[in-house]
Design an enzyme around this catalytic site. Structure first.
Site, PDB file in Angstrom:
ATOM      1  N   SER A  13       0.844  -1.197   0.000  1.00  0.00           N
ATOM      2  CA  SER A  13       0.000   0.000   0.000  1.00  0.00           C
ATOM      3  C   SER A  13       0.874   1.239   0.000  1.00  0.00           C
ATOM      4  CB  SER A  13      -0.892   0.012   1.241  1.00  0.00           C
ATOM      5  OG  SER A  13      -1.397   1.320   1.417  1.00  0.00           O
ATOM      6  N   HIS A  38      -1.358  -1.372  -4.199  1.00  0.00           N
ATOM      7  CA  HIS A  38      -2.602  -1.013  -3.508  1.00  0.00           C
ATOM      8  C   HIS A  38      -2.629   0.500  -3.325  1.00  0.00           C
ATOM      9  CE1 HIS A  38      -6.049  -2.022  -0.939  1.00  0.00           C
ATOM     10  NE2 HIS A  38      -5.629  -1.095  -0.100  1.00  0.00           N
ATOM     11  N   ASP A  40      -4.754   3.562  -1.833  1.00  0.00           N
ATOM     12  CA  ASP A  40      -5.788   3.888  -0.845  1.00  0.00           C
ATOM     13  C   ASP A  40      -6.333   5.295  -1.052  1.00  0.00           C
ATOM     14  OD1 ASP A  40      -6.056   1.601   0.969  1.00  0.00           O
ATOM     15  OD2 ASP A  40      -3.927   1.950   1.378  1.00  0.00           O
ATOM     16  N   MET A  42      -8.810   8.162   0.031  1.00  0.00           N
ATOM     17  CA  MET A  42      -9.604   8.624   1.183  1.00  0.00           C
ATOM     18  C   MET A  42     -10.096  10.038   0.917  1.00  0.00           C
ATOM     19  SD  MET A  42      -7.231   7.243   4.257  1.00  0.00           S
ATOM     20  CE  MET A  42      -6.487   5.612   4.192  1.00  0.00           C
ATOM     21  N   HIS A  77      -8.443   1.039  -3.774  1.00  0.00           N
ATOM     22  CA  HIS A  77      -9.337   0.840  -2.634  1.00  0.00           C
ATOM     23  C   HIS A  77      -9.997   2.185  -2.339  1.00  0.00           C
ATOM     24  CE1 HIS A  77      -9.580  -0.029   2.015  1.00  0.00           C
ATOM     25  NE2 HIS A  77     -10.771   0.168   1.473  1.00  0.00           N
ATOM     26  N   MET A  79     -12.158   4.602  -0.395  1.00  0.00           N
ATOM     27  CA  MET A  79     -12.801   4.893   0.887  1.00  0.00           C
ATOM     28  C   MET A  79     -13.447   6.262   0.704  1.00  0.00           C
ATOM     29  SD  MET A  79      -9.677   3.443   3.197  1.00  0.00           S
ATOM     30  CE  MET A  79      -8.580   3.449   1.786  1.00  0.00           C
ATOM     31  N   MET A 148     -11.410  -5.911   5.684  1.00  0.00           N
ATOM     32  CA  MET A 148     -10.617  -4.977   6.478  1.00  0.00           C
ATOM     33  C   MET A 148     -10.300  -5.607   7.838  1.00  0.00           C
ATOM     34  SD  MET A 148     -10.171  -2.386   4.536  1.00  0.00           S
ATOM     35  CE  MET A 148      -9.232  -1.413   5.732  1.00  0.00           C
ATOM     36  N   ASP A 186      -6.696  -6.473   4.406  1.00  0.00           N
ATOM     37  CA  ASP A 186      -6.070  -5.151   4.469  1.00  0.00           C
ATOM     38  C   ASP A 186      -6.040  -4.644   5.904  1.00  0.00           C
ATOM     39  OD1 ASP A 186      -5.190  -2.577   3.987  1.00  0.00           O
ATOM     40  OD2 ASP A 186      -6.871  -2.005   2.698  1.00  0.00           O
TER      41      ASP A 186
END
Ligand code: DX5
Ligand code: ZN
Length: 230
Positions: A13, A38, A40, A42, A77, A79, A148, A186
């Site tokens: 990540s 990966h 992430d 957000m 991913h 979020m 998660m 994760d």
């Protein structure tokens, strides 16, 4: 063993990479043996943190290549809430897999179809307190389940043990479906717990701080692979 020996994938990540040197960090972790990258995303709304968007993904995409020229998939991913507009933007930015949290979408099935219509693989992400029920009606359409093992929003948290039971349940659902679905985990994955997570049924492992927190990325990835073999 409830399933045949899987091909394990390690997905570092970038959340724990040095953002001032993101391109170099990406190249170093690919040279170190990353199977997937990966990414992430957000939004300071669905989770209380803010990272990077599709423009950064697009800039990094050009460097997601191994020395032999093979491509390293970008595993996005999300979020974020809402899901669909950003999912489309990440598909256009070169994402290979796009996963989202079902709580963040008003119409989960539609979001899955929208991701697939863009030619990406689609995944659903389950928070520590989220049951797997939504899979009753979506498992035939998805390519990845992401469990998660921490609450989303930050790297460097400790693995939540109840995730192991959820991984076992997800593995049973995948086996019963007869479909080719990746089971990714994760949060809090380290050299010393990755084997336990694999034994519960996971085949794909996100690791942020465990890899980027050490000077030699290849050494960590190699140690994770040895633990998976052992
Ligand atoms: C957390 C992110 C994770 C994070 C994991 O919300 O989804 O991907 O990078 O970090 P570690 O491996 O440090 O727990
Ligand atoms: Zn993640």
């Amino acid at each position: 063993m409830p399933h045949t020996t899987p091909t394990y994938r390690i997905a570092p990540s970038l959340l724990s990479a040095d953002f001032a040197r993101l391109g170099e960090e990406l190249k170093a972790v690919i040279a170190g043996g990353a199977d997937w990258i990966h990414f992430d995303v957000m939004d300071n709304h669905y989770v209380p943190n803010l990272t990077f968007g599709p423009m950064v993904c697009q800039a990094l995409k050009a460097h997601c290549q191994r020395a032999d020229g093979s491509a390293v998939p970008i595993d996005v991913h999300l979020m974020v809430q809402p899901v669909d507009s950003l999912a489309a933007a990440f598909a256009d930015a070169g994402a290979d897999l796009i996963s989202f949290h079902p709580e963040a979408s008003g119409h989960v099935h539609r979001s899955v179809q929208a991701i697939k219509a863009k030619g990406c693989k689609a995944g659903l992400v389950f928070n520590p307190a989220t049951p797997l029920d939504v899979l009753d009606w979506t498992i035939d359409d998805i390519d990845l389940i992401l469990i998660m093992s921490v609450n989303p929003g930050f790297g460097g948290q400790s693995f939540i043990d109840s995730a192991l039971r959820k991984i076992e349940q997800a593995r049973k659902r995948i086996d019963a479906s007869g479909r080719d679905i990746r089971l990714e985990v994760d949060g809090g994955i380290k050299i010393d717990n990755i084997r336990r997570v694999a034994d519960a049924g996971a085949d794909t492992f996100v690791a942020g701080s465990a890899i980027f927190g050490k000077p030699d990325y290849q050494a960590v990835i190699d140690a994770m692979r040895s633990a998976l073999k052992g």
